[in-house]
Motif scaffolding. Structure first.
Motif, PDB file in Angstrom:
ATOM      1  N   LYS A  52       0.833  -1.202   0.000  1.00 13.13           N
ATOM      2  CA  LYS A  52       0.000   0.000   0.000  1.00 13.13           C
ATOM      3  C   LYS A  52       0.867   1.251   0.000  1.00 13.13           C
ATOM      4  CE  LYS A  52      -2.418  -1.493   3.508  1.00 13.13           C
ATOM      5  NZ  LYS A  52      -3.368  -1.493   4.639  1.00 13.13           N
ATOM      6  N   LEU A  53       1.943   1.162   0.761  1.00 11.32           N
ATOM      7  CA  LEU A  53       2.847   2.309   0.829  1.00 11.32           C
ATOM      8  C   LEU A  53       3.422   2.631  -0.554  1.00 11.32           C
ATOM      9  CD1 LEU A  53       3.684   4.035   3.131  1.00 11.32           C
ATOM     10  CD2 LEU A  53       5.716   2.646   3.412  1.00 11.32           C
ATOM     11  N   LEU A  54       3.750   1.586  -1.289  1.00 11.89           N
ATOM     12  CA  LEU A  54       4.322   1.817  -2.624  1.00 11.89           C
ATOM     13  C   LEU A  54       3.300   2.465  -3.539  1.00 11.89           C
ATOM     14  CD1 LEU A  54       6.354  -1.441  -3.154  1.00 11.89           C
ATOM     15  CD2 LEU A  54       7.172   0.809  -2.563  1.00 11.89           C
ATOM     16  N   TYR A  55       2.065   2.067  -3.389  1.00 10.12           N
ATOM     17  CA  TYR A  55       1.031   2.682  -4.210  1.00 10.12           C
ATOM     18  C   TYR A  55       0.927   4.165  -3.891  1.00 10.12           C
ATOM     19  CZ  TYR A  55      -3.459   3.609  -6.336  1.00 10.12           C
ATOM     20  OH  TYR A  55      -4.455   4.144  -7.101  1.00 10.12           O
ATOM     21  N   MET A  56       0.955   4.478  -2.593  1.00 13.69           N
ATOM     22  CA  MET A  56       0.844   5.883  -2.215  1.00 13.69           C
ATOM     23  C   MET A  56       2.075   6.662  -2.684  1.00 13.69           C
ATOM     24  SD  MET A  56      -1.068   5.801   1.420  1.00 13.69           S
ATOM     25  CE  MET A  56      -0.025   4.669   2.290  1.00 13.69           C
TER      26      MET A  56
ATOM     27  N   LEU B 109      -4.484  -2.332 -14.483  1.00  5.14           N
ATOM     28  CA  LEU B 109      -3.233  -1.718 -14.067  1.00  5.14           C
ATOM     29  C   LEU B 109      -3.399  -1.025 -12.726  1.00  5.14           C
ATOM     30  CD1 LEU B 109      -1.765  -0.170 -17.310  1.00  5.14           C
ATOM     31  CD2 LEU B 109      -1.529  -2.441 -16.408  1.00  5.14           C
ATOM     32  N   ILE B 110      -4.568  -0.448 -12.503  1.00  4.21           N
ATOM     33  CA  ILE B 110      -4.768   0.287 -11.263  1.00  4.21           C
ATOM     34  C   ILE B 110      -4.697  -0.658 -10.069  1.00  4.21           C
ATOM     35  CG2 ILE B 110      -6.419   1.638  -9.939  1.00  4.21           C
ATOM     36  CD1 ILE B 110      -7.484   2.696 -12.560  1.00  4.21           C
ATOM     37  N   PHE B 111      -5.414  -1.785 -10.188  1.00  4.13           N
ATOM     38  CA  PHE B 111      -5.531  -2.651  -9.021  1.00  4.13           C
ATOM     39  C   PHE B 111      -4.398  -3.635  -8.873  1.00  4.13           C
ATOM     40  CE2 PHE B 111      -9.227  -1.430  -6.886  1.00  4.13           C
ATOM     41  CZ  PHE B 111     -10.084  -0.879  -7.817  1.00  4.13           C
ATOM     42  N   HIS B 112      -3.583  -3.812  -9.890  1.00  2.00           N
ATOM     43  CA  HIS B 112      -2.510  -4.793  -9.772  1.00  2.00           C
ATOM     44  C   HIS B 112      -1.180  -4.162 -10.090  1.00  2.00           C
ATOM     45  CE1 HIS B 112      -5.365  -8.033  -9.321  1.00  2.00           C
ATOM     46  NE2 HIS B 112      -6.076  -7.472 -10.257  1.00  2.00           N
ATOM     47  N   LEU B 113      -0.906  -3.065  -9.424  1.00  2.00           N
ATOM     48  CA  LEU B 113       0.320  -2.321  -9.693  1.00  2.00           C
ATOM     49  C   LEU B 113       1.549  -3.179  -9.477  1.00  2.00           C
ATOM     50  CD1 LEU B 113       1.741   0.299 -10.305  1.00  2.00           C
ATOM     51  CD2 LEU B 113       1.573   0.883  -7.909  1.00  2.00           C
ATOM     52  N   ASP B 114       1.533  -3.987  -8.419  1.00  2.00           N
ATOM     53  CA  ASP B 114       2.715  -4.798  -8.133  1.00  2.00           C
ATOM     54  C   ASP B 114       2.973  -5.807  -9.243  1.00  2.00           C
ATOM     55  OD1 ASP B 114       0.996  -6.906  -5.677  1.00  2.00           O
ATOM     56  OD2 ASP B 114       0.296  -5.794  -7.427  1.00  2.00           O
ATOM     57  N   LYS B 115       1.893  -6.362  -9.800  1.00  2.00           N
ATOM     58  CA  LYS B 115       2.087  -7.326 -10.894  1.00  2.00           C
ATOM     59  C   LYS B 115       2.714  -6.656 -12.105  1.00  2.00           C
ATOM     60  CE  LYS B 115      -1.004 -11.253 -10.797  1.00  2.00           C
ATOM     61  NZ  LYS B 115      -2.326 -10.870 -10.280  1.00  2.00           N
TER      62      LYS B 115
END
Lengths: 822, 175
Positions: A52-56, B109-115
């Motif tokens: 979550k932190l990375l997203y922010m 892309l929005i919901f699976h940024l890590d992927k």
């Protein structure tokens, strides 16, 4: 403490925020929750929190408090944790934070992990953000992995090695043994990254480059691989739009370029394969064009045979006709690079390039413009200029400045005639006048002054342009200056080149006064027009009107205008006798060494110097090459003109009769008075030596004894000599005038004339008052060019006011010491 | 060398950003905004190459972009990369995303940024192109995904068993 929400929930929540403030609030709340969760040292949810932190962080919010947590994740045993941890490390950490060094140990362990994916993660992170300390510690591990048989790891290790080399160039040798059999791999991924590694090594170190050329026989290996790629049939895994692994092909071509540059053997070895690629590649899709583009660049860089080069340029020409904008863009860029070396070949595609000027795409237009300027030469100047002027009319404002300066430069270099040159300048001024650079106004004025016979024509055309439009300031400034200078030519209606127009003095003054009052005029322009009106007072007869205008502006709010007007007023009232002398025609201005707009065209070393050279020569119709030729061209005027660099206070000879003065000059150096006159003649190039920052008096003192040139009525004039470097033909004479009488000699003017075979330049005097009783002296510097080493003779004329009465005297100076002219 | 890879939508909202050179956080955001500003002004039928903005290195670096539906994919590269090659690389990247997510759209892309980051890590490493073979990339990504899944299953199992043992202890206490 409830379980922290999942990343997906967070994203969903944030997306419902309607304003930036709402989003910020949500994020802050979540950050607080994450922070408290971190403090609890909860292992299970750490990875979720960091995600979550990375997203922010991506959204732009500060996330530095998660750095240590990333490290803890990396140290964990689980793959999921490690994955997020390494990702976090790559995004949040860098070598500026000391924390990153703590990672080194973890990475070291992970590089030796049993699972290849963990090893891969470690390599990836090291390759992205490894600092030089980390690289030094871990280089050995990376090198070990470079030799492994696992292709997944091998390719990652290769790129990691590239990063290590970039950070710590000394470690390059370490990787050399491992590269020996990199190219014998079958796996394309490994091949690709190995080529990248080899490219990096060759680019960094010339020793490596020669090592690879000679010992490793790299070129034949690469040629072989490339051949296989082209010849092999369809292979589904590497196929991109019908071509087998274009990425690898492009990389190999690039490496071949580096290997072949400047080396004959290598270039020869790759000639065949380059020709094969160039002819066989299909160009219907972007991939084919990518390969062809790379091939063309390689051909141009290595020592290829001329047939191959022509083939390359033809490919580029074909690219220019392609519908795809990208292709045209790259073609124009490469042509720009090659236009210096293969000028003729590129000329063949000139019409296509000129067509690209009309393209809608801004990037293409810019490149086409630069390329067009590079292609302009003496033969095609007229046609090209037409196109470029048309382009100037229709292009975006961003381009206009560059285009205008490019046109000026090209016109200066290749103008076929003066009239054409002036026409072109006029055209630029009228169409893009407000975009012209500030320094081009003085350049233009200088150009106009230098083209003597075009004065009438120029001023007429400028006047007509002014009548049409007074909004473009550079045009207005140049026009008002010219009208001020050559107003008499305008009114007298003499113009050989064109239909003379009938203009009366009042009309001209109307226009100039209109400029003064118009809202469109900037203060600078107003200054120009006021001065122009003032100058016309000596050329026109309607003095009253001019006096009125000038006196009105004596109370103007603009300080500059006010000052000018007041001073001109004073000229009318108190110094009326000096007015004609002050306001007469300006002498030729010398071109300074560094003028002109900055080059928009890439020029390599050779063309740079030629551009500078042509700038030194003023643009006159006669090629002023040798000083001797120039003297011949001066024709019937036997008394060589003296060019004075300041406007001297002269005896009252009307400025308007300057042209008559030239007629008065006698043909031989007889005893008749020959007043020094500043004649608008072109400068021979040698005198430009004085304009560069060379000292006039060199340290190598030529031991030439001084002499007394004149001694009468208490006025003594002494000449002292120096030789000027670097031109030994120039003698530099300093005159010292002293006065032994009991009264000062004021308004002292020294003038000199020399016979035809010499050239003289008189610099400004130190003052024009010679104090009495030898209390001081007036010094002035004369430079004499004596290319034929003849005996120096000089006639001097002195004027001064002594005890209230003016005194004039002439003398001949023949007793120059022999060393001064040998 | 690739300096940065940015994905943002038509309104300039960043969907993924990866920098291969170090910039401060503020600078990174500014770069994203500046790039969006430069790229969104472009017409549809002009070429896909642009000079880089001032923050990212000016005229030495080029922006190579492609516009797919609502997303801009922008690669900022320096002069050592082939422009046409990078265009192909963007295509391969998008096709890989498509295969991994099954008809990828912006929401994926929005919901699976890590992927997305993981897939990119298999293609570009340290600013250099690592692997361009789509099937190879997908194989690796899937294998790593399997590893993750097995771990989370184990985790769930452990949690469940913990809860069960707690419940049994509780019930034993009561009874």
């Amino acid at each position: 403490m409830p379980a922290p929400i999942r990343l997906r929930e967070l994203i969903r929540t944030i997306r419902t925020a309607r304003t930036q403030a709402e989003e910020r609030e949500m994020i802050q709340k979540e950050c607080a929750a994450i922070r408290s969760s971190f403090r609890e040292e909860d292992n299970t949810y750490r990875c979720r929190n960091v995600a979550k932190l990375l997203y922010m962080h991506m959204l732009g919010y500060p996330a530095h408090f998660g750095q240590l947590e990333c490290l803890k994740l990396i140290a964990s045993q689980k793959f999921t944790d490690k994955r997020i941890g390494y990702l976090g490390a790559m995004l949040l950490l860098d070598e500026r934070q000391d924390v990153h060094l703590l990672m080194t140990n973890c990475i070291k362990n992970d590089l030796n992990h049993s699972t290849q994916y963990v090893q891969g993660l470690a390599l990836c992170t090291l390759g992205c953000m490894g600092s030089s300390e980390m690289c030094r510690d871990l280089a050995g591990e990376v090198e070990k992995l470079l030799k492994t048989s696992n292709s997944y790891l091998r390719k990652k290790a290769a790129l990691c090695a590239v990063h290590v080399i970039r950070k710590v160039p000394e470690l390059m040798e370490m990787f050399l043994p491992a590269t020996k059999n990199l190219l014998s791999e079958k796996n394309h991924g490994v091949l690709h990254t190995s080529v990248v590694l080899l490219t990096e090594m060759c680019e960094r170190s010339p020793d490596m480059l020669s090592h690879f050329r000679k010992n490793e026989k790299l070129v034949p290996q690469l040629v072989r691989i490339l051949k296989n790629l082209i010849m092999s049939g369809y292979s589904p895994e590497h196929d991109v739009s019908g071509i087998s692994d274009p990425f690898l092909q492009v990389r190999i071509l690039r490496l071949l370029r580096i290997l072949g540059k400047g080396d004959d053997d290598s270039s020869e070895a790759m000639n065949d394969i380059l020709a094969q690629v160039a002819t066989n590649t299909e160009t219907s899709k972007n991939v084919g064009n990518a390969i062809l583009y790379e091939t063309v660049l390689t051909i141009m860089d290595i020592k290829s045979e001329s047939g191959l080069r022509v083939l390359a340029i033809n490919i580029l020409g074909r690219f220019l006709l392609n519908n795809d904008k990208n292709i045209r863009y790259v073609a124009l860029t490469s042509l720009l690079k090659t236009v210096q070396t293969d000028h003729n070949a590129v000329q063949r595609h000139r019409s296509t390039i000129v067509d690209c000027l009309k393209d809608l795409d801004v990037s293409i237009k810019r490149r086409a413009m630069e390329l067009s300027f590079a292609l302009v030469n003496g033969n095609n100047i007229r046609g090209m200029m037409k196109e470029l002027l048309y382009f100037l009319d229709s292009c975006d404002p961003d381009f206009k400045a560059d285009c205008a300066s490019g046109i000026f430069l090209a016109a200066e270099k290749y103008a076929p005639s003066k009239r054409w040159h002036i026409d072109t300048i006029m055209r630029v001024l009228t169409t893009a006048g407000s975009y012209v650079r500030d320094d081009s106004v003085p350049n233009l004025i200088q150009l106009i002054t230098n083209s003597v016979e075009m004065h009438a024509y120029t001023v007429q055309r400028l006047y007509k342009a002014l009548l049409d439009d007074i909004s473009q300031q550079p045009l207005v400034q140049v026009a008002s200056w010219c009208i001020g200078e050559y107003g008499d030519l305008l009114v007298s209606g003499q113009c050989e080149e064109e239909e003379p127009i009938q203009v009366s003095e009042d009309e001209v003054l109307d226009v100039l006064e209109g400029l003064l009052v118009s809202n469109l005029s900037t203060p600078v322009t107003r200054g120009y027009s006021l001065t122009a009106i003032m100058k016309l007072s000596t050329r026109f007869s309607s003095l009253n009107r001019i006096k009125k205008v000038v006196s009105i502006y004596g109370s103007s709010i603009d300080v500059e205008l006010q000052q000018r007007a007041v001073e001109y007023n004073a000229l009318f009232k108190k110094y009326d006798h000096m007015r004609p002398a002050l306001l007469e025609r300006m002498p030729i201005m010398e071109k300074t060494a560094t003028n002109g707009p900055s080059e928009t065209v890439q020029t390599n070393g050779e063309t740079d110097s030629t551009i500078l050279d042509t700038k030194h020569l003023p643009s006159i119709s006669q090629p002023a090459s040798q000083a001797n030729d120039l003297l011949d061209l001066l024709g019937g005027n036997d008394v060589v003109p003296i060019i004075q660099t300041t406007v001297p206070t002269k005896p009252a000879s009307a400025g308007g009769e300057l042209l008559d003065l030239l007629g008065d000059l006698s043909l031989t150096g007889g005893p008749t008075p020959t007043p020094a006159s500043s004649v608008p003649m072109s400068q021979p190039p040698f005198l430009l030596d004085g304009l560069t920052s060379q000292p006039l008096f060199n340290d190598i003192a030529a031991v030439i004894p001084p002499m007394t040139a004149y001694n009468k009525n208490g006025l003594i004039i002494e000449f002292t000599f120096e030789r000027s470097n670097p031109n030994p033909n120039i003698a530099v004479i300093t005159i010292h005038a002293t006065n032994s009488t009991e009264a000062d000699m004021t308004e002292f003017v020294f003038q000199a004339a020399v016979p035809k075979t010499f050239q003289l330049q008189l610099l400004s005097p130190s003052s024009n008052v010679v104090p009495a009783f030898n209390q001081g002296s007036v010094t002035q510097v004369i430079r004499v060019l004596n290319p034929q080493k003849q005996q120096l003779r000089m006639r001097i004329k002195l004027t001064y006011t002594h005890k209230g009465s003016p005194v004039q005297d002439l003398a001949e100076v023949n007793n120059f010491p022999p060393q001064s002219w040998q | 060398m690739i300096k940065a890879i940015l994905i943002f939508n038509n309104h300039g909202k960043p969907r993924m950003s990866k920098f291969y050179e170090h910039y401060t956080e503020d600078t990174e955001q500014q770069i994203i905004r500046e790039t969006f500003h430069l790229v969104s002004k472009r017409d549809e039928n002009v070429c896909n190459f642009l000079e880089g903005g001032l923050l990212i290195g000016g005229s030495e670096n080029k922006l190579i972009y492609r516009h797919y539906a609502t997303l801009y994919f922008v690669f900022c590269v320096d002069s050592s990369e082939s422009e046409l090659g990078i265009l192909d690389l963007i295509q391969v990247f998008v096709e890989t995303l498509d295969k991994c997510f099954e008809n990828v759209c912006e929401l994926d892309l929005i919901f699976h940024l890590d992927k997305v980051h993981n897939i990119l890590a298999e293609m570009v490493m340290g600013g250099m192109v690592l692997e361009t073979n789509m099937s190879e990339i997908i194989t690796q990504v899937e294998a790593q995904g399997k590893m993750e899944k097995s771990e989370t299953l184990t985790l769930l199992f452990i949690c469940q068993s913990m809860r069960q043992s707690q419940a049994s202890r509780f019930s034993s206490k009561i009874s």
